[in-house]
Design a protein around this motif. Structure first.
Motif, PDB file in Angstrom:
ATOM      1  N   ALA A 262       0.808  -0.961  -0.222  1.00  0.00           N
ATOM      2  CA  ALA A 262      -0.422  -0.014  -0.139  1.00  0.00           C
ATOM      3  C   ALA A 262       0.813   1.269   0.300  1.00  0.00           C
ATOM      4  O   ALA A 262       2.106   1.079   0.729  1.00  0.00           O
ATOM      5  CB  ALA A 262      -0.752   0.461   1.281  1.00  0.00           C
ATOM      6  N   ALA A 263       0.724   2.389  -0.728  1.00  0.00           N
ATOM      7  CA  ALA A 263       1.864   3.730  -0.543  1.00  0.00           C
ATOM      8  C   ALA A 263       0.718   4.748  -1.316  1.00  0.00           C
ATOM      9  O   ALA A 263      -0.001   4.249  -2.219  1.00  0.00           O
ATOM     10  CB  ALA A 263       2.724   2.583  -1.856  1.00  0.00           C
ATOM     11  N   ALA A 264       2.107   5.421  -0.857  1.00  0.00           N
ATOM     12  CA  ALA A 264       1.166   6.890  -1.313  1.00  0.00           C
ATOM     13  C   ALA A 264       2.314   7.735  -1.420  1.00  0.00           C
ATOM     14  O   ALA A 264       3.027   7.588  -1.199  1.00  0.00           O
ATOM     15  CB  ALA A 264       0.455   7.443   0.625  1.00  0.00           C
ATOM     16  N   GLY A 265       2.126   9.103  -2.631  1.00  0.00           N
ATOM     17  CA  GLY A 265       2.934   9.530  -3.251  1.00  0.00           C
ATOM     18  C   GLY A 265       2.981  11.111  -4.123  1.00  0.00           C
ATOM     19  O   GLY A 265       1.692  11.359  -4.099  1.00  0.00           O
ATOM     20  N   TYR A 266       3.888  11.494  -3.695  1.00  0.00           N
ATOM     21  CA  TYR A 266       3.541  13.166  -4.045  1.00  0.00           C
ATOM     22  C   TYR A 266       5.035  13.790  -5.119  1.00  0.00           C
ATOM     23  O   TYR A 266       5.504  12.808  -4.777  1.00  0.00           O
ATOM     24  CB  TYR A 266       3.552  13.886  -2.867  1.00  0.00           C
ATOM     25  CG  TYR A 266       3.487  15.409  -3.659  1.00  0.00           C
ATOM     26  CD1 TYR A 266       2.357  15.833  -4.156  1.00  0.00           C
ATOM     27  CD2 TYR A 266       4.256  16.485  -3.549  1.00  0.00           C
ATOM     28  CE1 TYR A 266       2.315  17.298  -4.712  1.00  0.00           C
ATOM     29  CE2 TYR A 266       4.944  17.558  -4.274  1.00  0.00           C
ATOM     30  CZ  TYR A 266       3.483  18.434  -4.709  1.00  0.00           C
ATOM     31  OH  TYR A 266       3.480  19.564  -4.874  1.00  0.00           O
ATOM     32  N   GLY A 267       4.510  14.526  -6.701  1.00  0.00           N
ATOM     33  CA  GLY A 267       5.520  14.901  -7.109  1.00  0.00           C
ATOM     34  C   GLY A 267       4.758  16.144  -7.713  1.00  0.00           C
ATOM     35  O   GLY A 267       4.150  16.428  -7.932  1.00  0.00           O
ATOM     36  N   SER A 268       6.156  17.122  -7.530  1.00  0.00           N
ATOM     37  CA  SER A 268       6.333  18.632  -8.055  1.00  0.00           C
ATOM     38  C   SER A 268       7.368  18.186  -9.117  1.00  0.00           C
ATOM     39  O   SER A 268       8.509  17.790  -8.995  1.00  0.00           O
ATOM     40  CB  SER A 268       6.417  19.168  -7.546  1.00  0.00           C
ATOM     41  OG  SER A 268       6.271  20.280  -7.770  1.00  0.00           O
ATOM     42  N   HIS A 269       7.350  19.004 -10.504  1.00  0.00           N
ATOM     43  CA  HIS A 269       7.781  19.270 -11.852  1.00  0.00           C
ATOM     44  C   HIS A 269       7.701  20.152 -12.654  1.00  0.00           C
ATOM     45  O   HIS A 269       6.997  20.591 -12.965  1.00  0.00           O
ATOM     46  CB  HIS A 269       7.949  17.926 -12.510  1.00  0.00           C
ATOM     47  CG  HIS A 269       8.083  16.359 -11.412  1.00  0.00           C
ATOM     48  ND1 HIS A 269       9.012  15.624 -11.512  1.00  0.00           N
ATOM     49  CD2 HIS A 269       6.914  15.384 -11.793  1.00  0.00           C
ATOM     50  CE1 HIS A 269       9.197  14.760 -11.003  1.00  0.00           C
ATOM     51  NE2 HIS A 269       7.934  14.929 -10.671  1.00  0.00           N
TER      52      HIS A 269
END
Length: 448
Positions: A151-158
Motif C-alpha cells: 500500500a503506497a502513497a506519493g507526491y511529485g512536483s516537476h
C-alpha cells in the motif's frame, strides 16, 4: 549565473552558439518526489528524490546531436556544448532534422486554465504514510483477504522549461498525488491478487484511501477459484481498466514515425473506415487537471484539439516535425522528448466516444463469452495488426458472470476487432485516455 530552468536553458544555448552550433534547443527538468510504502501496519519503504536534468540538442548543418547532464556548473555547460557540437560534426546528415520555423511556434497560452499544478502545500511524509496505512487497513478489512502486498502513497512536483535559437522559450509546472493498494486472497496455487489506485493532479480530486483499499480487496476476492475457459470463438468484453490498450494499439499504428518507416498496419488506411461510424477518437491537450494536458509540444509548437478518427474514419497521423517532413505534411504539434533524446511523435489526452449502454447491459447481451479485467504479455504484429495476449477475468454464460477465469489467451486481428467494437458508458473522465469498456464480437480464446 541563475539556476532557474529558464536561465539554464538560455545559458546552454549561448554556450552552444559559442561552441559553433548553427542552431540549438535546450530543455531543463527540475523536480522532487516523495513516496511512502507500508506493510503490516509499519513503514516498509520511504524514498525522496530531488534533482535537475539539463539537455542540449545542437545542429551543424543537417547533422544533430544530443547531450545531457545534471551538473549546473558553468564549466559543465561549456563542456556539454563543446561535446555536442563535436558529436554533431561526426553524425550522419539527416535531411529532416531541424528546429521549427519561428512562424510555427506557440506564442500565447493560458497555463492557469490548464490547472497543471496544485499550489497547496506539499504533503508531509506522515500524511502520505497515514494514507497508505488507511488503504492497507481497508484492504485487510475485506473478508477473505489474507494480506496486503503493498500500500503506497506519493507526491511529485516537476518544472519543465524549453528554449531554442528560433526564439521559443516556455515552461510549466506539474504536480501529482497518488494512492495505491494491492491485496492478496487465497493460498498456495489458489492465491489471487488484484489492485486499485488513483493518481490526480490535485489532492482534492483524489479518491479516499479507504475506498481504494476496499476496492483492491474486493477485486482479489472475486478472482478466487479461477479456472481456464473453453477454447473456441466467443465475444470478449474488455473491462474499462484494460480497454484503453486497444485504443493504444490504434494510436501506435497512426504514429508518424511508424507511418514514415512503412511499418504500420494502418499505413495505407488514411480516409478509410477504422471504427464503427458513430465513434470518434479525439485528442484534447487542453483538459484542466489532466496529466496529458500541455500548452505546447516538445518542439515549441502549439498543441491542438483534433479528431484522429472522425465518425469511424481515419483522418490524420500523429506527427512531429521530422516525421511530418518525411511525409511532406505539417506537424500536428505532437512532439514529445526527454532531456537526453530527440523529439518523437506522441499523443496527448485521448477520448473515444462513449456508448449508451452500461457495462452490465453489455454483459447481459453478450450471451456466452469472456469479461477481461487484466492482461499480461502481448504479441502484436505492427505490420499486419495480428493480436494475441494472455488474459484473466470472468466467464459469462447466459448474460451473467458465473466464475473467474485465468491462464487463457485471446487472439484476433486489430482491424477486425476495432471495426466491430461496441462501447459502454463507463469511462473514467479524469484519465488522460478516456476509453469505456469495449465489447468485441468473435475473438479466439485458447483455454482448456
Amino acid at each position: 549565473m541563475t539556476r532557474t530552468p529558464d536561465g539554464l536553458c538560455h545559458a546552454l544555448i549561448d554556450a552552444a552558439r559559442k561552441a559553433g552550433a548553427e542552431a540549438a534547443d535546450a530543455m531543463v527538468a527540475e523536480g522532487s518526489s516523495l513516496s511512502i510504502e507500508v506493510r503490516q501496519g509499519a513503514l516498509e519503504h520511504a524514498e525522496r528524490s530531488e534533482g535537475i536534468d539539463l539537455g542540449l540538442r545542437v545542429f551543424v548543418g543537417q547533422r544533430q546531436a544530443c547531450v545531457s547532464a545534471s551538473d549546473l556548473r558553468p564549466e559543465t555547460l561549456q563542456a556539454m556544448a563543446e561535446r555536442a557540437v563535436a558529436m554533431a560534426r561526426e553524425a550522419p546528415e539527416d535531411p529532416y532534422a531541424g528546429l521549427a520555423d519561428p512562424s510555427q511556434l506557440a506564442c500565447d497560452w493560458n497555463l492557469s486554465a490548464l490547472e497543471l499544478f496544485d499550489s497547496s502545500d506539499e504533503p508531509a511524509p506522515a500524511v502520505l504514510q497515514a494514507d497508505a496505512l488507511a488503504a492497507e487497513t481497508a484492504g485487510l478489512a475485506v473478508s477473505g483477504v489474507n494480506q496486503v502486498q503493498s500500500a503506497a502513497a506519493g507526491y511529485g512536483s516537476h518544472k519543465v522549461h524549453m528554449a531554442a535559437t528560433n526564439g521559443f522559450s516556455g515552461g510549466y509546472q506539474r504536480s501529482s498525488r497518488s494512492i495505491s493498494c494491492t491485496a492478496i486472497a487465497g493460498s498456495g496455487t489458489g492465491m489471487e491478487r488484484d489492485y486499485d489506485g488513483d493518481s490526480r493532479t490535485f489532492q482534492s480530486d483524489l479518491r479516499s484511501a479507504d475506498e481504494i483499499g476496499q476496492q483492491a480487496g474486493m477485486r482479489a476476492i472475486e478472482r478466487l477459484g479461477a479456472r481456464k475457459p473453453e477454447t473456441g470463438s466467443y465475444p470478449v468484453l474488455f473491462d474499462e481498466r484494460v480497454s484503453s490498450s486497444l485504443i493504444g494499439h490504434l494510436l501506435a499504428a497512426v504514429n508518424g514515425s511508424s507511418i514514415a518507416r512503412g511499418s504500420s498496419w494502418l499505413k495505407d488506411a488514411m480516409g478509410e473506415q477504422i471504427l464503427p461510424d458513430h465513434l470518434s477518437v479525439v485528442e484534447d491537450p487542453f483538459r484542466p487537471r489532466i496529466a496529458g494536458s500541455r500548452p505546447f509540444d516538445g518542439e515549441g509548437l502549439p498543441t491542438q484539439q483534433r479528431a484522429i478518427i472522425s465518425e469511424g474514419v481515419l483522418t490524420g497521423w500523429t506527427l512531429d516535425l521530422a516525421s511530418a517532413r518525411k511525409l511532406n505534411m505539417q506537424s500536428t504539434g505532437n512532439a514529445a522528448r526527454g532531456v537526453g533524446s530527440v523529439p518523437s511523435p506522441s499523443q496527448w489526452n485521448i477520448a473515444l466516444t462513449q456508448g449508451t449502454d452500461s457495462r452490465a447491459d453489455l454483459i447481459s447481451g453478450m450471451g456466452t463469452g469472456l469479461l477481461v479485467t487484466s492482461m499480461i504479455g502481448s504479441t502484436i504484429n505492427p505490420n499486419t495488426g495480428d493480436y494475441s495476449r494472455g488474459a484473466a477475468g470472468f466467464w459469462v454464460e447466459n448474460g451473467e458472470i458465473v466464475y473467474p477465469v485465468n491462464e487463457c489467451t485471446i487472439a484476433g486481428n486489430l482491424r477486425d476487432m476495432l471495426r466491430s467494437i461496441i462501447p459502454a458508458n463507463d469511462a473514467r473522465t479524469h484519465l488522460s485516455r478516456v476509453v469505456p469498456s469495449l465489447l468485441v464480437e468473435g475473438m479466439t480464446l485458447a483455454g482448456n
